[in-house]
Write a protein that holds these residues in place. Structure first.
Motif, mmCIF file in Angstrom:
data_model
loop_
_atom_site.group_PDB
_atom_site.id
_atom_site.type_symbol
_atom_site.label_atom_id
_atom_site.label_comp_id
_atom_site.label_asym_id
_atom_site.label_seq_id
_atom_site.Cartn_x
_atom_site.Cartn_y
_atom_site.Cartn_z
ATOM 1 N N ARG A 128 18.133 -16.462 -1.629
ATOM 2 C CA ARG A 128 16.760 -16.211 -2.051
ATOM 3 C C ARG A 128 16.147 -15.251 -1.027
ATOM 4 O O ARG A 128 16.142 -15.537 0.168
ATOM 5 N N LEU A 129 15.630 -14.137 -1.531
ATOM 6 C CA LEU A 129 15.028 -13.130 -0.653
ATOM 7 C C LEU A 129 13.613 -12.816 -1.128
ATOM 8 O O LEU A 129 13.426 -12.276 -2.229
ATOM 9 N N ALA A 130 12.609 -13.155 -0.310
ATOM 10 C CA ALA A 130 11.212 -12.828 -0.606
ATOM 11 C C ALA A 130 10.918 -11.430 -0.078
ATOM 12 O O ALA A 130 11.166 -11.139 1.101
ATOM 13 N N VAL A 131 10.402 -10.555 -0.947
ATOM 14 C CA VAL A 131 10.190 -9.148 -0.600
ATOM 15 C C VAL A 131 8.695 -8.886 -0.448
ATOM 16 O O VAL A 131 7.915 -9.086 -1.382
ATOM 17 N N MET A 132 8.290 -8.411 0.747
ATOM 18 C CA MET A 132 6.885 -8.196 1.070
ATOM 19 C C MET A 132 6.674 -6.768 1.566
ATOM 20 O O MET A 132 6.729 -6.504 2.780
ATOM 21 N N PRO A 133 6.463 -5.812 0.658
ATOM 22 C CA PRO A 133 6.218 -4.421 1.075
ATOM 23 C C PRO A 133 4.912 -4.306 1.843
ATOM 24 O O PRO A 133 4.141 -5.277 1.947
ATOM 25 N N PHE A 134 4.663 -3.123 2.394
ATOM 26 C CA PHE A 134 3.436 -2.908 3.175
ATOM 27 C C PHE A 134 2.217 -3.219 2.328
ATOM 28 O O PHE A 134 2.113 -2.799 1.173
ATOM 29 N N LEU A 135 1.294 -3.945 2.929
ATOM 30 C CA LEU A 135 0.075 -4.367 2.240
ATOM 31 C C LEU A 135 -1.109 -3.613 2.827
ATOM 32 O O LEU A 135 -1.478 -3.825 3.982
ATOM 33 N N SER A 136 -1.697 -2.723 2.040
ATOM 34 C CA SER A 136 -2.825 -1.934 2.522
ATOM 35 C C SER A 136 -4.055 -2.811 2.709
ATOM 36 O O SER A 136 -4.332 -3.713 1.917
ATOM 37 N N HIS A 137 -4.800 -2.524 3.755
ATOM 38 C CA HIS A 137 -6.004 -3.291 4.077
ATOM 39 C C HIS A 137 -7.010 -3.241 2.941
ATOM 40 O O HIS A 137 -7.735 -4.227 2.690
ATOM 41 N N ARG A 138 -7.085 -2.114 2.237
ATOM 42 C CA ARG A 138 -8.108 -1.980 1.194
ATOM 43 C C ARG A 138 -7.833 -2.887 -0.001
ATOM 44 O O ARG A 138 -8.727 -3.190 -0.778
ATOM 45 N N PHE A 139 -6.580 -3.346 -0.144
ATOM 46 C CA PHE A 139 -6.272 -4.264 -1.227
ATOM 47 C C PHE A 139 -6.512 -5.719 -0.827
ATOM 48 O O PHE A 139 -6.555 -6.599 -1.677
ATOM 49 N N VAL A 140 -6.644 -5.959 0.463
ATOM 50 C CA VAL A 140 -6.833 -7.319 0.952
ATOM 51 C C VAL A 140 -8.307 -7.636 1.143
ATOM 52 O O VAL A 140 -8.790 -8.700 0.765
ATOM 53 N N VAL A 141 -9.041 -6.703 1.755
ATOM 54 C CA VAL A 141 -10.453 -6.916 2.028
ATOM 55 C C VAL A 141 -11.263 -6.351 0.873
ATOM 56 O O VAL A 141 -11.243 -5.155 0.612
ATOM 57 N N ARG A 142 -11.968 -7.222 0.181
ATOM 58 C CA ARG A 142 -12.736 -6.791 -0.976
ATOM 59 C C ARG A 142 -13.969 -6.012 -0.552
ATOM 60 O O ARG A 142 -14.420 -6.078 0.590
ATOM 61 N N ALA A 143 -14.543 -5.277 -1.505
ATOM 62 C CA ALA A 143 -15.684 -4.407 -1.206
ATOM 63 C C ALA A 143 -16.853 -5.187 -0.618
ATOM 64 O O ALA A 143 -17.489 -4.759 0.350
ATOM 65 N N VAL A 144 -17.159 -6.341 -1.183
ATOM 66 C CA VAL A 144 -18.300 -7.107 -0.678
ATOM 67 C C VAL A 144 -18.051 -7.579 0.747
ATOM 68 O O VAL A 144 -18.969 -7.599 1.579
ATOM 69 N N GLU A 145 -16.797 -7.951 1.074
ATOM 70 C CA GLU A 145 -16.481 -8.372 2.436
ATOM 71 C C GLU A 145 -16.562 -7.204 3.405
ATOM 72 O O GLU A 145 -16.990 -7.360 4.549
ATOM 73 N N ALA A 146 -16.137 -6.030 2.941
ATOM 74 C CA ALA A 146 -16.193 -4.846 3.793
ATOM 75 C C ALA A 146 -17.627 -4.509 4.191
ATOM 76 O O ALA A 146 -17.883 -3.975 5.275
ATOM 77 N N LEU A 147 -18.567 -4.826 3.314
ATOM 78 C CA LEU A 147 -19.975 -4.520 3.583
ATOM 79 C C LEU A 147 -20.667 -5.604 4.388
ATOM 80 O O LEU A 147 -21.650 -5.332 5.083
ATOM 81 N N THR A 148 -20.198 -6.841 4.300
ATOM 82 C CA THR A 148 -20.930 -7.949 4.917
ATOM 83 C C THR A 148 -20.238 -8.572 6.122
ATOM 84 O O THR A 148 -20.897 -9.076 7.024
ATOM 85 N N ASP A 149 -18.909 -8.540 6.177
ATOM 86 C CA ASP A 149 -18.191 -9.211 7.251
ATOM 87 C C ASP A 149 -18.020 -8.306 8.467
ATOM 88 O O ASP A 149 -18.164 -7.078 8.393
ATOM 89 N N THR A 150 -17.672 -8.912 9.600
ATOM 90 C CA THR A 150 -17.409 -8.176 10.830
ATOM 91 C C THR A 150 -15.950 -7.728 10.847
ATOM 92 O O THR A 150 -15.112 -8.277 10.114
ATOM 93 N N PRO A 151 -15.598 -6.746 11.706
ATOM 94 C CA PRO A 151 -14.185 -6.342 11.817
ATOM 95 C C PRO A 151 -13.264 -7.503 12.157
ATOM 96 O O PRO A 151 -12.142 -7.584 11.641
ATOM 97 N N ASP A 152 -13.697 -8.427 13.014
ATOM 98 C CA ASP A 152 -12.860 -9.577 13.350
ATOM 99 C C ASP A 152 -12.590 -10.434 12.117
ATOM 100 O O ASP A 152 -11.474 -10.937 11.925
ATOM 101 N N GLN A 153 -13.614 -10.593 11.284
ATOM 102 C CA GLN A 153 -13.426 -11.357 10.051
ATOM 103 C C GLN A 153 -12.459 -10.658 9.105
ATOM 104 O O GLN A 153 -11.644 -11.302 8.440
ATOM 105 N N HIS A 154 -12.539 -9.314 9.054
ATOM 106 C CA HIS A 154 -11.588 -8.557 8.236
ATOM 107 C C HIS A 154 -10.155 -8.796 8.723
ATOM 108 O O HIS A 154 -9.238 -8.983 7.924
#
Length: 390
Positions: free
Chosen positions: A128-154
């Motif tokens: 069994r092989l789990a495949v995890m390609p590069f995950l871009s930050h913009r797909f993880v941190v949603r727009a509302v979080e980008a506007l309201t959260d701190t960099p540490d929270q991101h």
């Protein structure tokens, strides 16, 4: 089972204007020969197959040929996208190469849709092989979080969600199977190779080793170009790059990893150094000293630091001695310190272009009668056509 773990090929890389297609061809051929000689069951290419998201047709052809050669003999070949790769391009390749037995994963997929690969080895072991390609930050941190959260929270959000994805992909791992993870990204404490893309190696792109559960027997990582083992709840390794991509990596040891693993036991890892990559070296010395070293430097790409006063034609002379010099710099000890000009901006404004240019040459150590004569000729041509002295 035995696995060849490699990553960060960066096919298509151009170093200071020099194409490296021949080097990549030799390195990838050596990887294919290694897979054959060691009779591996599987090959994992953990991202950054290409150096750019828009690889040239020759680069794509070289990678395609290499993957098919690695597939010979029925080996399982798994390729995932890194931060340099375009995941959409790899997903275009997916159905074609998949029909030929090469598993390509450009973007995260559900476990039942290519996110977890399953097969049985020649010895009858279930994998069994789990495949995890590069995950871009913009797909993880949603727009509302980008506007309201701190960099540490991101940052914490990125690491937490990566762990959620890893948990979902490894949930079915059992004690009677060979359990593997392939991923592309940065773990805290990892030593940079020197040529990674800095913007995607900073803390906001880190994930924790605890994202991989103890049921994983080997985690094959790509992204950091230095071959190294990382601490964690299971064996975690970066294979490193098989070719030094820039001068920051000249002290690395290009290679790959051979991994032996069986159900219920941690993987055993053997490091392999490749012989074909062309070395990168930084050399320092006077013209006389560089000339004395020239014969021993014929097979390396060079960054040259000249221990002489800067002057017109110095770089050309260095390249006559060392044709493989990609960059030529002057040793800081020989760089003149610009003298302060008296009188401030008003005094400089009153000086003619000829005077200002001569001052510049004198202060930077490039005072050369030929350069002055050329400037004077160009200046005369400009002023004769109505440009004026000011």
């Amino acid at each position: 089972m035995k696995i060849l773990h490699t990553a960060d090929w960066h096919v298509g890389k151009v170093l200071r204007g020099r194409a490296r297609a021949d080097e990549h061809r030799a390195v990838l051929k050596e990887l294919v020969e290694l897979a054959r000689a060691e009779d591996v069951d599987a090959v994992i290419v953990a991202g950054d197959v290409f150096d750019t998201s828009a690889p040239t047709p020759p680069s794509q052809a070289l990678v395609m040929q290499t993957l098919l050669a690695l597939r010979e003999g029925g080996r399982q070949v798994v390729v995932l996208a890194g931060n340099h790769d375009d995941p959409r391009l790899l997903d275009v390749w997916r159905p074609v190469l998949g029909a030929l037995g090469v598993h390509v994963v450009g973007r995260f997929r559900r476990p039942d849709d290519g996110g977890v690969l399953s097969w049985t080895t020649r010895a009858g072991e279930d994998v069994r092989l789990a495949v995890m390609p590069f995950l871009s930050h913009r797909f993880v941190v949603r727009a509302v979080e980008a506007l309201t959260d701190t960099p540490d929270q991101h940052n914490r959000s990125y690491a937490a969600r990566f762990a959620q994805l890893a948990a979902a992909l490894t949930a079915g791992f059992g004690g009677d199977t060979v359990n593997l993870v392939a991923a592309h990204g940065t773990l805290p404490g990892g030593k940079l190779g020197g040529g990674e893309r800095e913007a995607q190696t900073i803390f906001s792109y880190y994930f924790e080793a605890t994202a991989f559960p103890p049921t994983v027997q080997y985690a094959a990582l790509g992204h950091l170009h230095r071959r190294q083992q990382m601490p964690g709840p299971c064996p975690i390794w970066y294979s490193g790059a098989p070719i030094a991509v820039d001068f920051g990596e000249e002290h690395n040891s290009p290679g790959a990893l051979l991994v032996t693993v069986e159900p219920g036991r941690p993987a055993q890892v053997r490091e392999v150094t490749l012989a074909s990559p062309r070395s990168l070296r930084t050399v320092n010395g006077s013209l006389e000293e560089l000339e004395a070293q020239a014969e021993s430097l014929q097979d390396a790409w060079l960054r040259v630091v000249v221990a002489e006063k800067p002057r017109a034609g110095l770089a050309d002379r260095v390249r006559q001695i060392l044709p493989n010099a990609l960059t030529v710099d002057v040793d800081e000890r020989f760089r003149p310190t610009a003298a302060r000009r008296e009188g401030g901006g008003a005094a400089r404004a009153a000086r003619t272009p000829r005077e200002l240019f001569r001052d510049y040459l004198a202060q930077t150590g490039r005072d050369d009668p030929r350069v002055i004569a050329l400037f004077d000729r160009l200046h005369d041509e400009v002023t004769a056509s109505g440009g004026g002295e000011g």
